[in-house]
Scaffold this motif. Sequence first.
Motif, PDB file in Angstrom:
ATOM      1  N   PRO A 123      33.979  43.915  50.123  1.00 45.15           N
ATOM      2  CA  PRO A 123      32.554  43.483  48.889  1.00 45.15           C
ATOM      3  C   PRO A 123      32.183  44.075  47.683  1.00 45.15           C
ATOM      4  O   PRO A 123      32.195  43.570  47.669  1.00 45.15           O
ATOM      5  CB  PRO A 123      31.961  43.400  50.601  1.00 45.15           C
ATOM      6  CG  PRO A 123      32.285  44.100  51.874  1.00 45.15           C
ATOM      7  CD  PRO A 123      33.999  44.427  51.682  1.00 45.15           C
ATOM      8  N   GLU A 124      32.700  46.193  48.061  1.00 48.28           N
ATOM      9  CA  GLU A 124      32.209  46.080  47.048  1.00 48.28           C
ATOM     10  C   GLU A 124      33.449  46.225  45.846  1.00 48.28           C
ATOM     11  O   GLU A 124      32.408  45.779  44.735  1.00 48.28           O
ATOM     12  CB  GLU A 124      32.491  47.912  46.843  1.00 48.28           C
ATOM     13  CG  GLU A 124      31.565  48.849  47.898  1.00 48.28           C
ATOM     14  CD  GLU A 124      32.204  48.611  49.844  1.00 48.28           C
ATOM     15  OE1 GLU A 124      33.688  48.733  49.347  1.00 48.28           O
ATOM     16  OE2 GLU A 124      32.077  48.443  50.443  1.00 48.28           O
ATOM     17  N   THR A 125      34.550  45.952  45.538  1.00 46.68           N
ATOM     18  CA  THR A 125      35.195  45.514  44.920  1.00 46.68           C
ATOM     19  C   THR A 125      34.565  43.954  43.835  1.00 46.68           C
ATOM     20  O   THR A 125      35.022  43.882  42.967  1.00 46.68           O
ATOM     21  CB  THR A 125      36.768  45.220  45.229  1.00 46.68           C
ATOM     22  OG1 THR A 125      37.266  46.993  46.421  1.00 46.68           O
ATOM     23  CG2 THR A 125      38.036  45.848  44.422  1.00 46.68           C
ATOM     24  N   ALA A 126      34.571  43.572  45.286  1.00 45.80           N
ATOM     25  CA  ALA A 126      34.228  42.010  44.695  1.00 45.80           C
ATOM     26  C   ALA A 126      33.268  41.762  43.866  1.00 45.80           C
ATOM     27  O   ALA A 126      33.082  41.381  43.096  1.00 45.80           O
ATOM     28  CB  ALA A 126      34.107  41.226  46.276  1.00 45.80           C
ATOM     29  N   GLN A 127      32.109  43.227  44.141  1.00 45.02           N
ATOM     30  CA  GLN A 127      30.984  42.835  44.157  1.00 45.02           C
ATOM     31  C   GLN A 127      30.855  42.942  42.457  1.00 45.02           C
ATOM     32  O   GLN A 127      30.913  42.987  41.074  1.00 45.02           O
ATOM     33  CB  GLN A 127      29.754  43.924  44.251  1.00 45.02           C
ATOM     34  CG  GLN A 127      28.269  44.183  43.989  1.00 45.02           C
ATOM     35  CD  GLN A 127      27.869  42.650  44.539  1.00 45.02           C
ATOM     36  OE1 GLN A 127      27.554  41.905  45.079  1.00 45.02           O
ATOM     37  NE2 GLN A 127      26.885  41.734  42.807  1.00 45.02           N
ATOM     38  N   LYS A 128      32.289  44.409  41.858  1.00 45.26           N
ATOM     39  CA  LYS A 128      32.344  44.774  41.374  1.00 45.26           C
ATOM     40  C   LYS A 128      33.251  43.904  40.008  1.00 45.26           C
ATOM     41  O   LYS A 128      32.493  43.533  38.996  1.00 45.26           O
ATOM     42  CB  LYS A 128      33.542  45.675  41.153  1.00 45.26           C
ATOM     43  CG  LYS A 128      32.977  47.479  41.453  1.00 45.26           C
ATOM     44  CD  LYS A 128      33.928  48.389  41.110  1.00 45.26           C
ATOM     45  CE  LYS A 128      33.302  50.268  41.574  1.00 45.26           C
ATOM     46  NZ  LYS A 128      34.273  51.147  41.845  1.00 45.26           N
ATOM     47  N   ILE A 155      33.075  40.624  40.217  1.00 43.46           N
ATOM     48  CA  ILE A 155      32.204  39.896  39.985  1.00 43.46           C
ATOM     49  C   ILE A 155      31.368  40.394  38.470  1.00 43.46           C
ATOM     50  O   ILE A 155      30.598  40.262  37.566  1.00 43.46           O
ATOM     51  CB  ILE A 155      31.024  39.819  41.435  1.00 43.46           C
ATOM     52  CG1 ILE A 155      31.969  38.471  42.428  1.00 43.46           C
ATOM     53  CG2 ILE A 155      29.627  38.842  40.532  1.00 43.46           C
ATOM     54  CD1 ILE A 155      30.757  38.347  43.746  1.00 43.46           C
ATOM     55  N   ASN A 156      30.694  41.698  38.456  1.00 45.52           N
ATOM     56  CA  ASN A 156      29.923  41.842  38.188  1.00 45.52           C
ATOM     57  C   ASN A 156      30.395  42.354  35.656  1.00 45.52           C
ATOM     58  O   ASN A 156      29.964  41.782  35.449  1.00 45.52           O
ATOM     59  CB  ASN A 156      29.300  43.204  37.879  1.00 45.52           C
ATOM     60  CG  ASN A 156      28.330  43.808  38.799  1.00 45.52           C
ATOM     61  OD1 ASN A 156      27.838  42.608  39.917  1.00 45.52           O
ATOM     62  ND2 ASN A 156      28.055  44.637  39.759  1.00 45.52           N
ATOM     63  N   ASN A 177      30.723  38.610  35.062  1.00 49.12           N
ATOM     64  CA  ASN A 177      28.941  38.191  34.532  1.00 49.12           C
ATOM     65  C   ASN A 177      29.609  38.725  33.607  1.00 49.12           C
ATOM     66  O   ASN A 177      28.570  38.283  31.982  1.00 49.12           O
ATOM     67  CB  ASN A 177      28.081  38.434  35.407  1.00 49.12           C
ATOM     68  CG  ASN A 177      27.912  37.927  36.164  1.00 49.12           C
ATOM     69  OD1 ASN A 177      28.494  36.551  36.406  1.00 49.12           O
ATOM     70  ND2 ASN A 177      27.457  37.874  37.562  1.00 49.12           N
TER      71      ASN A 177
END
Lengths: 237, 227
Positions: A133-138, A140-141, A144
Motif C-alpha cells: 500500500p505504501e508504494t501504491a500511495q507513493k 499515486i502521489n 498526481n
Amino acid sequence: MQREEKQLDAALEALLQRINDLKTSIRTLLFRLENEYASLSWPSFLDSYAVISGQMNTLLKVMKNDKTPLLRNLIVLPLVLSPDPDEELKQATEGRVVAFSHDITPDMLRTKPDPDVEQRQNQFEQRASQVPPETAQKQINALNKVVNHVLEQITHSREDWENEATVRAAAAQTCVMADTHTLIAAVGLGKNLKTLPIAAPAQPGPGRAQAGPAPGKTTSTIKTTIKAASQVHPYNR
Amino acid sequence: MAGNQNPISAIDMLTSALRSNIIPNQEYLLQGSVIDSSAEVLHNRLRGLCDAAETGPETFHDHEMCFSLKASSPGGTPQQQQSFLLRVRRALDHPEYPWQLRYLGQPELGEKNQPTVLRSCIDIACTPNVVEFLSELGCRIEFEYVLKGYLFRKGRMKVTMSKIFRMGQAKSPDSLEAMTGSYLVELSLLAPSGQDAVADEIKVFAEQLRPLVHLEKIDYRRLQSYS
C-alpha cells in the motif's frame, strides 16, 4: 402494474432502436475499413467514430432516463430450453442464434464478462493487490504530481497563446495601403522619383541624357519633354 | 533581378523557348506591401512556404533606371504623346552580372474575377553600354531608384520583397533615402500567353500570406492621380 409493463415495453423499444442505430454505424465503419481502406481518409474515419460515440451517449441517456425502469431490478428467466431450431429466433437475431439450446443459452444470458476477459481482469487485480500500500500511495502521489504539473503547463501555455492572440489582433497592422500605393506608383510610374536630379552614379550615359533640365525644378519636366521629343523625332520616322 | 538569376537556367529557358517557339512574355502579377517591423515575419513565412527553405532566399541589390521613348504624334501636346518605358537594371552587388533591359506593357486588370493583373513583359540581358545605346536612340531617363531585398521562388512563381530607395543628391549609393517605411511585395509569374490557369495558382499563394500582406490587383490608372 399494467402501466409499468407499458413503460418497460416503451423503454425496451427505445433501447432496441438505439442499439440498431449503433449496430448500423459499426457495420458501416467495418465495411468501409474492409472495402475502402485505400481511399479512406483519417478525418472521415474520425467522423465515423464521432457518430458511434454520439450514439453510445444517446443509448446511455435512454438507459438513465427517468421513464426507463431500473433494468437491473429485472430478471430474465429462461423457462424452456429446446435443441430444435427456432425460425423466429433465427430471424430476430439475424441468423446468429439458431436455437434456444442448452449450449448457447448460458452464454447469451450471462451477466459476467467473457471467461478470457474475466481471467485477465483477475490477473490485473492480483497484480495490483501485490503492490504494498505504501508504494501504491507513493506511485499515486507521483502520478498526481506529474499530471498536475502537465495540467499547469497546459493552462499556462493556453494563457500565453490567448494573450498572444489578443496582442496579435491588436497589432494586426502589418501593411499600409498608402505605402503600397506610394511604392507601386514610384516603381511603376516614377512618382516622387522624377523631381530629383537624375543621373546614374559612375554612368556617363544617363548623365548626358539629362543635360537639359535644371535639377530640382518641377517645371522642368514639361520643358524637357518637348526638348526630348524634338530630339527623338529624327530617329522615329 | 534577372541579373541575380542563375545564368544556366536562363539559357535553358531561352533554348527551350526557342525550340518550341514559345516565349513566356505574359506576367501575372499581384502587389502589396509590408511595413518594416513585420518584414521579418513575412520573411520567415516566405522562407517556410517557398522552395529551398534550407538555403534561404537570394538577396538582391539592384539599381533601376527607367528610360522613356516618346513617339510623337502630329499636333499632339507633349502630354498626349505616347511614350513607353524601358527599364534598365543592374545588380549593384554583382557587377559582373549582365545588365537587364526590360519592357513592361500596360497592366490589364481584366474582369473582376480575373485573379491577377496581366501585363506583357520582355526581359533581355545586355551589356552596360545599353545606357549609351538607349540615349543615342533618343531615350531619356525618366527616373531611377535602388531596390534592395529578397527573392523567393515557389515553383514557377517569384516573390520579391524589396525596399525602394530614392537616389540621393550626392548620386552615390551611400546617400540612399527609403521611399517609405514598407517593403514592396510582388508575386509574379511569367508564362506564355493564354495560360490563365496559373493565375489561380498565384491567387492561392497570395491567400496564404494574408493577413500579413494583402497582395492585390493594383489599378495603375488610379495611381496616376495618387500623389
